[in-house]
Design a protein around this motif. Structure first.
Motif, mmCIF file in Angstrom:
data_model
loop_
_atom_site.group_PDB
_atom_site.id
_atom_site.type_symbol
_atom_site.label_atom_id
_atom_site.label_comp_id
_atom_site.label_asym_id
_atom_site.label_seq_id
_atom_site.Cartn_x
_atom_site.Cartn_y
_atom_site.Cartn_z
ATOM 1 N N UNK A 171 0.959 -1.317 -0.114
ATOM 2 C CA UNK A 171 -0.052 -0.193 0.073
ATOM 3 C C UNK A 171 0.899 1.190 -0.014
ATOM 4 N N UNK A 172 0.769 1.906 -0.995
ATOM 5 C CA UNK A 172 1.581 3.120 -1.040
ATOM 6 C C UNK A 172 1.005 4.315 -0.612
ATOM 7 N N UNK A 173 1.589 5.330 0.171
ATOM 8 C CA UNK A 173 0.751 6.499 0.950
ATOM 9 C C UNK A 173 1.413 7.539 -0.180
ATOM 10 N N UNK A 174 0.670 8.313 -0.594
ATOM 11 C CA UNK A 174 0.840 9.481 -1.384
ATOM 12 C C UNK A 174 0.602 10.755 -0.791
ATOM 13 N N UNK A 175 1.663 11.486 -0.981
ATOM 14 C CA UNK A 175 1.299 13.197 -0.473
ATOM 15 C C UNK A 175 1.480 13.998 -1.610
ATOM 16 N N UNK A 176 0.446 15.081 -1.794
ATOM 17 C CA UNK A 176 0.453 15.929 -2.940
ATOM 18 C C UNK A 176 0.479 17.121 -2.364
ATOM 19 N N UNK A 177 1.386 17.930 -3.042
ATOM 20 C CA UNK A 177 1.441 19.446 -2.890
ATOM 21 C C UNK A 177 0.671 20.087 -3.810
ATOM 22 N N UNK A 178 -0.374 20.831 -3.441
ATOM 23 C CA UNK A 178 -1.298 21.309 -4.470
ATOM 24 C C UNK A 178 -2.078 22.611 -3.624
ATOM 25 N N UNK A 181 9.507 18.575 12.388
ATOM 26 C CA UNK A 181 8.948 17.168 13.196
ATOM 27 C C UNK A 181 9.284 15.815 12.418
ATOM 28 N N UNK A 182 10.099 16.000 11.580
ATOM 29 C CA UNK A 182 10.880 14.578 10.836
ATOM 30 C C UNK A 182 9.621 13.856 10.253
ATOM 31 N N UNK A 183 8.579 14.375 9.762
ATOM 32 C CA UNK A 183 7.265 13.491 9.457
ATOM 33 C C UNK A 183 7.574 13.088 7.975
ATOM 34 N N UNK A 222 0.141 22.401 1.354
ATOM 35 C CA UNK A 222 1.075 23.360 0.759
ATOM 36 C C UNK A 222 2.309 23.665 1.623
ATOM 37 N N UNK A 223 2.425 25.148 1.795
ATOM 38 C CA UNK A 223 3.446 25.700 2.790
ATOM 39 C C UNK A 223 3.231 24.922 4.261
ATOM 40 N N UNK A 224 2.176 24.729 4.687
ATOM 41 C CA UNK A 224 1.772 24.170 6.015
ATOM 42 C C UNK A 224 2.585 22.907 6.202
ATOM 43 N N UNK A 225 2.859 22.113 5.292
ATOM 44 C CA UNK A 225 3.502 20.776 5.500
ATOM 45 C C UNK A 225 4.993 20.868 5.539
ATOM 46 N N UNK A 226 5.731 22.095 5.411
ATOM 47 C CA UNK A 226 7.125 22.363 5.380
ATOM 48 C C UNK A 226 7.676 22.244 6.634
ATOM 49 N N UNK A 227 7.139 23.010 7.633
ATOM 50 C CA UNK A 227 7.632 22.710 9.171
ATOM 51 C C UNK A 227 7.358 21.299 9.443
ATOM 52 N N UNK A 228 6.380 20.730 9.322
ATOM 53 C CA UNK A 228 5.897 19.371 9.827
ATOM 54 C C UNK A 228 7.039 18.437 9.383
ATOM 55 N N UNK A 229 7.571 18.405 7.973
ATOM 56 C CA UNK A 229 8.448 17.553 7.356
ATOM 57 C C UNK A 229 9.794 17.813 7.925
#
Length: 230
Positions: A71-78, A106-108, A96-103
């Motif tokens: 099962x492949x988990x897909x993350x989309x920046x849009x 938080x090493x997400x 979008x930008x909100x995911x930058x600090x999380x990754x």
């Protein structure tokens, strides 16, 4: 490296001096997958190219007819309509930008593939240092930088895999699970090898398929007869 008793038993089935045809190799790999979990079957393809040269790079993506069994988990920046489209297509995460600090902070990394619309690549580029080494950076050649997010998500969920050379000019990709039938594994392998042969750079000289090996997660490698693959 100490190998277990099971490995030693299954290794006896395989003659390391022999290059097998596809059907026989797949049969042997399945027989040698004796772990308690459903082992992944991987292809290791050594190419006669020098990936340090841009004109000899081999990279692309192909949809395996029977998927990878994973099962492949897909993350989309849009953003906006494209974000809604990605969600409707079944993307696991959209942002979008909100995911930058999380990754970054938080090493997400609870995703396996990253897709981005072209307008989001400036944002995604800021994550190059963390996504790049993990092979997660979206790329137009792999179809992961696109406006057609529905197709991208559908293809990935259907079993699309990306292949690319590592530093030693070898491609490592899954072609299914040990629980797959021999026919399913053969279909997947033939589709993959066909795509790799088609992706041969015009600058490549001499023998293109140097060696092709199939192996399960815990099992020994089985060499294929490359002369029959071209």
């Amino acid at each position: 490296m100490k190998r277990g008793k099971k490995y030693a038993e299954t290794a006896k089935l395989i003659d390391r001096a022999v290059q097998y045809d596809v059907a026989e190799a797949i049969s042997l790999v399945k027989k040698s997958a004796v772990a308690k979990f459903d082992e992944t079957i991987e292809a290791h393809i050594r190419l006669g190219v020098d990936g340090r040269h841009a004109d000899q790079q081999v990279r692309g993506a192909v949809v395996l007819p029977h998927g990878t069994g994973k099962t492949v988990r897909v993350l989309v920046f849009a953003k906006g309509d494209k974000a809604a489209e990605a969600q409707a297509a079944g993307a696991d995460y959209v942002g979008a930008e909100d995911l930058i600090p999380k990754i970054q902070n938080e090493n997400w990394f609870e995703f396996d593939v990253v897709v981005a619309t072209p307008d989001m690549m400036g944002v995604v580029g800021r994550l190059g240092r963390v996504l790049g080494p993990k092979g997660l950076m979206p790329n137009p050649k792999a179809g992961t930088v696109t406006m057609d997010v529905t197709k991208a998500v559908n293809d990935i969920k259907a079993g699309k895999i990306e292949y690319r050379l590592d530093k030693t000019n070898i491609i490592h990709v899954p072609v299914g699970k040990a629980s797959f039938t021999e026919e399913m594994l053969t279909d997947n392998f033939q589709t993959l090898i066909g795509a790799v042969i088609k992706a041969k750079p015009s600058a490549a000289k001499g023998q293109y398929l140097k060696s092709v090996t199939l192996a399960s997660t815990m099992g020994p490698g089985v060499k294929l007869n490359t002369a029959k693959l071209g």
